[in-house]
Design a protein around this motif. Sequence first.
Motif, PDB file in Angstrom:
ATOM      1  N   ASN A 134     -17.378  56.324 -43.983  1.00 41.19           N
ATOM      2  CA  ASN A 134     -18.832  56.314 -43.882  1.00 41.19           C
ATOM      3  C   ASN A 134     -19.321  54.903 -43.582  1.00 41.19           C
ATOM      4  OD1 ASN A 134     -18.920  54.873 -46.381  1.00 41.19           O
ATOM      5  ND2 ASN A 134     -18.786  56.812 -47.493  1.00 41.19           N
ATOM      6  N   GLY A 135     -20.644  54.751 -43.581  1.00 45.19           N
ATOM      7  CA  GLY A 135     -21.242  53.453 -43.286  1.00 45.19           C
ATOM      8  C   GLY A 135     -21.480  53.266 -41.795  1.00 45.19           C
ATOM      9  N   PRO A 136     -21.999  52.095 -41.402  1.00 47.56           N
ATOM     10  CA  PRO A 136     -22.296  51.827 -39.989  1.00 47.56           C
ATOM     11  C   PRO A 136     -21.024  51.693 -39.152  1.00 47.56           C
ATOM     12  CG  PRO A 136     -23.474  50.309 -41.452  1.00 47.56           C
ATOM     13  CD  PRO A 136     -22.463  51.011 -42.282  1.00 47.56           C
ATOM     14  N   PHE A 137     -21.222  51.679 -37.852  1.00 45.96           N
ATOM     15  CA  PHE A 137     -20.110  51.466 -36.925  1.00 45.96           C
ATOM     16  C   PHE A 137     -19.430  50.145 -37.266  1.00 45.96           C
ATOM     17  CE2 PHE A 137     -17.947  50.076 -33.160  1.00 45.96           C
ATOM     18  CZ  PHE A 137     -17.537  51.224 -32.512  1.00 45.96           C
ATOM     19  N   PRO A 138     -18.107  50.119 -37.425  1.00 47.39           N
ATOM     20  CA  PRO A 138     -17.409  48.880 -37.813  1.00 47.39           C
ATOM     21  C   PRO A 138     -17.445  47.840 -36.696  1.00 47.39           C
ATOM     22  CG  PRO A 138     -15.831  50.638 -37.339  1.00 47.39           C
ATOM     23  CD  PRO A 138     -17.197  51.269 -37.301  1.00 47.39           C
ATOM     24  N   HIS A 139     -18.227  46.785 -36.902  1.00 50.75           N
ATOM     25  CA  HIS A 139     -18.427  45.785 -35.851  1.00 50.75           C
ATOM     26  C   HIS A 139     -17.136  45.082 -35.458  1.00 50.75           C
ATOM     27  CE1 HIS A 139     -18.493  43.272 -39.475  1.00 50.75           C
ATOM     28  NE2 HIS A 139     -18.059  42.324 -38.693  1.00 50.75           N
ATOM     29  N   ALA A 140     -16.190  44.962 -36.406  1.00 49.69           N
ATOM     30  CA  ALA A 140     -14.959  44.232 -36.108  1.00 49.69           C
ATOM     31  C   ALA A 140     -14.149  44.892 -34.997  1.00 49.69           C
ATOM     32  CB  ALA A 140     -14.108  44.093 -37.369  1.00 49.69           C
ATOM     33  N   ILE A 141     -14.325  46.183 -34.808  1.00 50.50           N
ATOM     34  CA  ILE A 141     -13.601  46.887 -33.738  1.00 50.50           C
ATOM     35  C   ILE A 141     -13.990  46.332 -32.371  1.00 50.50           C
ATOM     36  CG2 ILE A 141     -13.448  49.131 -32.550  1.00 50.50           C
ATOM     37  CD1 ILE A 141     -13.368  50.484 -35.230  1.00 50.50           C
ATOM     38  N   LEU A 142     -15.222  45.826 -32.260  1.00 50.53           N
ATOM     39  CA  LEU A 142     -15.693  45.315 -30.975  1.00 50.53           C
ATOM     40  C   LEU A 142     -14.944  44.069 -30.537  1.00 50.53           C
ATOM     41  CD1 LEU A 142     -19.539  45.750 -31.472  1.00 50.53           C
ATOM     42  CD2 LEU A 142     -17.927  47.328 -30.411  1.00 50.53           C
ATOM     43  N   SER A 143     -14.209  43.448 -31.444  1.00 57.38           N
ATOM     44  CA  SER A 143     -13.453  42.246 -31.086  1.00 57.38           C
ATOM     45  C   SER A 143     -12.022  42.559 -30.634  1.00 57.38           C
ATOM     46  CB  SER A 143     -13.401  41.282 -32.279  1.00 57.38           C
ATOM     47  OG  SER A 143     -12.637  41.840 -33.348  1.00 57.38           O
ATOM     48  N   LEU A 144     -11.638  43.842 -30.649  1.00 62.85           N
ATOM     49  CA  LEU A 144     -10.274  44.227 -30.265  1.00 62.85           C
ATOM     50  C   LEU A 144     -10.208  44.347 -28.743  1.00 62.85           C
ATOM     51  CD1 LEU A 144      -9.624  46.908 -33.038  1.00 62.85           C
ATOM     52  CD2 LEU A 144      -9.043  44.472 -33.066  1.00 62.85           C
ATOM     53  N   ILE A 161     -25.129  53.377 -32.483  1.00 61.80           N
ATOM     54  CA  ILE A 161     -23.944  52.910 -31.758  1.00 61.80           C
ATOM     55  C   ILE A 161     -24.259  51.519 -31.222  1.00 61.80           C
ATOM     56  CG2 ILE A 161     -22.373  53.369 -29.847  1.00 61.80           C
ATOM     57  CD1 ILE A 161     -23.182  56.325 -30.045  1.00 61.80           C
ATOM     58  N   PRO A 162     -23.407  50.522 -31.474  1.00 63.70           N
ATOM     59  CA  PRO A 162     -23.730  49.145 -31.051  1.00 63.70           C
ATOM     60  C   PRO A 162     -24.086  49.076 -29.569  1.00 63.70           C
ATOM     61  CG  PRO A 162     -21.776  49.159 -32.425  1.00 63.70           C
ATOM     62  CD  PRO A 162     -22.100  50.598 -32.144  1.00 63.70           C
ATOM     63  N   PRO A 163     -25.224  48.503 -29.232  1.00 66.11           N
ATOM     64  CA  PRO A 163     -25.629  48.452 -27.818  1.00 66.11           C
ATOM     65  C   PRO A 163     -24.681  47.647 -26.955  1.00 66.11           C
ATOM     66  CG  PRO A 163     -27.055  47.079 -29.191  1.00 66.11           C
ATOM     67  CD  PRO A 163     -26.214  47.885 -30.121  1.00 66.11           C
ATOM     68  N   GLN A 164     -23.915  46.743 -27.573  1.00 65.25           N
ATOM     69  CA  GLN A 164     -23.018  45.878 -26.807  1.00 65.25           C
ATOM     70  C   GLN A 164     -21.625  46.444 -26.629  1.00 65.25           C
ATOM     71  OE1 GLN A 164     -24.096  45.549 -29.863  1.00 65.25           O
ATOM     72  NE2 GLN A 164     -22.875  44.208 -31.160  1.00 65.25           N
ATOM     73  N   ILE A 165     -21.397  47.679 -27.061  1.00 67.25           N
ATOM     74  CA  ILE A 165     -20.041  48.227 -27.086  1.00 67.25           C
ATOM     75  C   ILE A 165     -19.381  48.217 -25.711  1.00 67.25           C
ATOM     76  CG2 ILE A 165     -20.888  50.611 -26.852  1.00 67.25           C
ATOM     77  CD1 ILE A 165     -18.542  51.479 -28.649  1.00 67.25           C
ATOM     78  N   GLY A 166     -20.135  48.529 -24.670  1.00 61.08           N
ATOM     79  CA  GLY A 166     -19.551  48.569 -23.324  1.00 61.08           C
ATOM     80  C   GLY A 166     -19.196  47.207 -22.780  1.00 61.08           C
ATOM     81  N   TYR A 167     -19.948  46.180 -23.205  1.00 58.30           N
ATOM     82  CA  TYR A 167     -19.657  44.830 -22.740  1.00 58.30           C
ATOM     83  C   TYR A 167     -18.417  44.253 -23.423  1.00 58.30           C
ATOM     84  CZ  TYR A 167     -24.482  45.092 -21.060  1.00 58.30           C
ATOM     85  OH  TYR A 167     -25.646  45.475 -20.443  1.00 58.30           O
ATOM     86  N   LEU A 168     -18.202  44.644 -24.683  1.00 56.88           N
ATOM     87  CA  LEU A 168     -17.119  44.046 -25.462  1.00 56.88           C
ATOM     88  C   LEU A 168     -15.830  44.861 -25.428  1.00 56.88           C
ATOM     89  CD1 LEU A 168     -19.233  42.863 -28.507  1.00 56.88           C
ATOM     90  CD2 LEU A 168     -18.529  41.553 -26.517  1.00 56.88           C
ATOM     91  N   LEU A 169     -15.932  46.140 -25.092  1.00 53.15           N
ATOM     92  CA  LEU A 169     -14.738  46.975 -24.960  1.00 53.15           C
ATOM     93  C   LEU A 169     -14.722  47.616 -23.568  1.00 53.15           C
ATOM     94  CD1 LEU A 169     -14.774  48.774 -28.456  1.00 53.15           C
ATOM     95  CD2 LEU A 169     -13.421  46.779 -27.787  1.00 53.15           C
ATOM     96  N   PRO A 170     -14.697  46.813 -22.533  1.00 50.20           N
ATOM     97  CA  PRO A 170     -14.846  47.358 -21.174  1.00 50.20           C
ATOM     98  C   PRO A 170     -13.631  48.119 -20.676  1.00 50.20           C
ATOM     99  CG  PRO A 170     -14.365  45.016 -21.061  1.00 50.20           C
ATOM    100  CD  PRO A 170     -14.531  45.347 -22.519  1.00 50.20           C
ATOM    101  N   ASN A 171     -12.495  48.006 -21.372  1.00 52.51           N
ATOM    102  CA  ASN A 171     -11.257  48.608 -20.869  1.00 52.51           C
ATOM    103  C   ASN A 171     -10.874  49.907 -21.564  1.00 52.51           C
ATOM    104  OD1 ASN A 171     -10.777  46.414 -19.042  1.00 52.51           O
ATOM    105  ND2 ASN A 171     -10.114  45.181 -20.799  1.00 52.51           N
TER     106      ASN A 171
END
Length: 619
Positions: A134-144, A161-171
Amino acid sequence: MTIMALFLILFSFLAHRHCCVLSFAQNPNPDLSALLSFKRSCSSDHNSSLSSWNPTTDPCNDTWRGVTCRHGHVDRLILEGLSLACNVSPLTHLPFLSVLSLKNNSFTGPIIGLDLATWRPHLKLLYLSHNQFNGPFPHAILSLRHLRRLDLGGNHLSGMIPPQIGYLLPNLFTLRLENNLFYGEIPTSIAKMAYLSDLNLSYNQLEGKIPPNLFSFTQSSFLGNRELCGDPIKHNCSNTTITSDPAEISSRKRNKCVGILVITAASAGLVAILVLATAALLCFKKKRKKGQLGNVNQGTEKKIRETETGEVMMFFEGCEEFTMEELMRGSAEMLGRGVVGTTYRVVMEGRGDEKGVVVKRVRRERRREEEATERKVLQQIGEWRHPNVAGLRAYHSLADELLLVFDFVPNGSLFDILHGNRGPGRIPISWSTRLKLALDAARGLTYLHSASKSNNISHQHFTSSNILVDTNFNALISDFSLLSLTSQPLLHSSQNSDVYSFGVVLLEILTGRSTEDGMVDLPKWVQTVVQEEWTSEVFDVELWGCKDMVDEMVALLQIAFLCVSQEPKDRPKMAVVCKMIEEIRDRGSRSRSRSSQSPSLTFESSPCPSDDTPTLTSS
């Protein structure tokens, strides 16, 4: 003879096994401790699924269930459908993990506080679906940055859903977030995932128009979100209605005009870009013509005097000329001392300007051969013009010091506004004001990073004290690159360092805590609070009443965490940071606009200071 041979074989086998066990005991596998800590944390393993995890054996000997190794380190950990209820945190100490699958178990609790720094170099596949996280989307995943497949479906995750998800996980090839409690709009940045082929956002509480670039995905990717509209689900955005029930508006935030708003905003943005481009072109032509006819030195610079002793007086665009005698005769008030130099407010006589100007007195030792370089740097600084940058208006150069002239900004610095007068009688700073100041500062720093003729130029000492606030509560970056003009510049500073410092400023805005007392490492403190207990205690007490804006605060906190990543290569560029904050602002504005359409919801119904509430008075 045969019996003797069998005895020798048996003895040899036992001796070899004893030798191996002894060797393992003396040199245990480096991943053993993390795996055993994970096993000990399991409150539910009724089927003894991890009984093969024997502490006296090597995890890489092919007998440990679900463990696969490579070059002596755990490379894959697959524990699916075992009804496990364990603490995931110990697994973050497996630095060579490339695949982790914990699908179909009974894991619980928030995962936003996990420190995933050790996974960044290798983790590619992460499957945590069908648990009870539970809880918010885990921000640390965006650094993988190497992540290819992410599956968080079938949990109780909530928030936006973090608005920056596509910029930080583009692959990403796979993004599965179905059957959770996510709400808000689908981030447009998901369209930046060039390789995305498996997308599932179904059965959440998402709303608004599906981004056009995602229309290629089938209806099943978006089902179960009652307030979504767009081609894939054959739900016309223009037919979306607004309920009169305040509870329904609060929970699902319906909006019949979201498609129109998005299109209007996009059209307005396009027109604004065209107007600005045309104005810039005309301005450029005008300056170029003026330079040809008037023989002005490098655009807006005007050389006033240069003596044999090396004294130089220069004026830049927007500064009314004055003499050094006028400046020295003016009434001066010392505003403070900093790493760059001493700052004064000077009001010159007979000019009818009660505000005056700011003069920074920079002490430095300059060799004769450094004069040309210094003048070139000052020329570049003087040409920087942006609404969120405190522009250099003039300077006077002497052999052992510089006098730098700027406009006077009455409200002081962001540091003063956040941390000054914390006693009784202080007027709280609203969330909308804080977010605006954060965005202004991001825009200013983005401009300076891009306008610099060298990618190596940076602020070198970026803090909340170097963000000025004018009477309209616009933030202006000050002192950019001025430290390079002193006798002791920071040789190892970089634009990456600026991003880290900007992240610290965001944490100050969110927490209300100061970094200048030296008593607390602010990034470490915030990360500790978030990891131990995800509560509102991390936010400034002045924001505790802003319950409707918690999602925006959490989103900005996630951006701050990205900026203060320990590895410089993991920090986003300021242009990306600016874009992410803009998306937070835009989402919040649209959400509040929809809520305000109900007569039952007014600003007065919220204990949080509204945009109409005065936040500060000008000094």
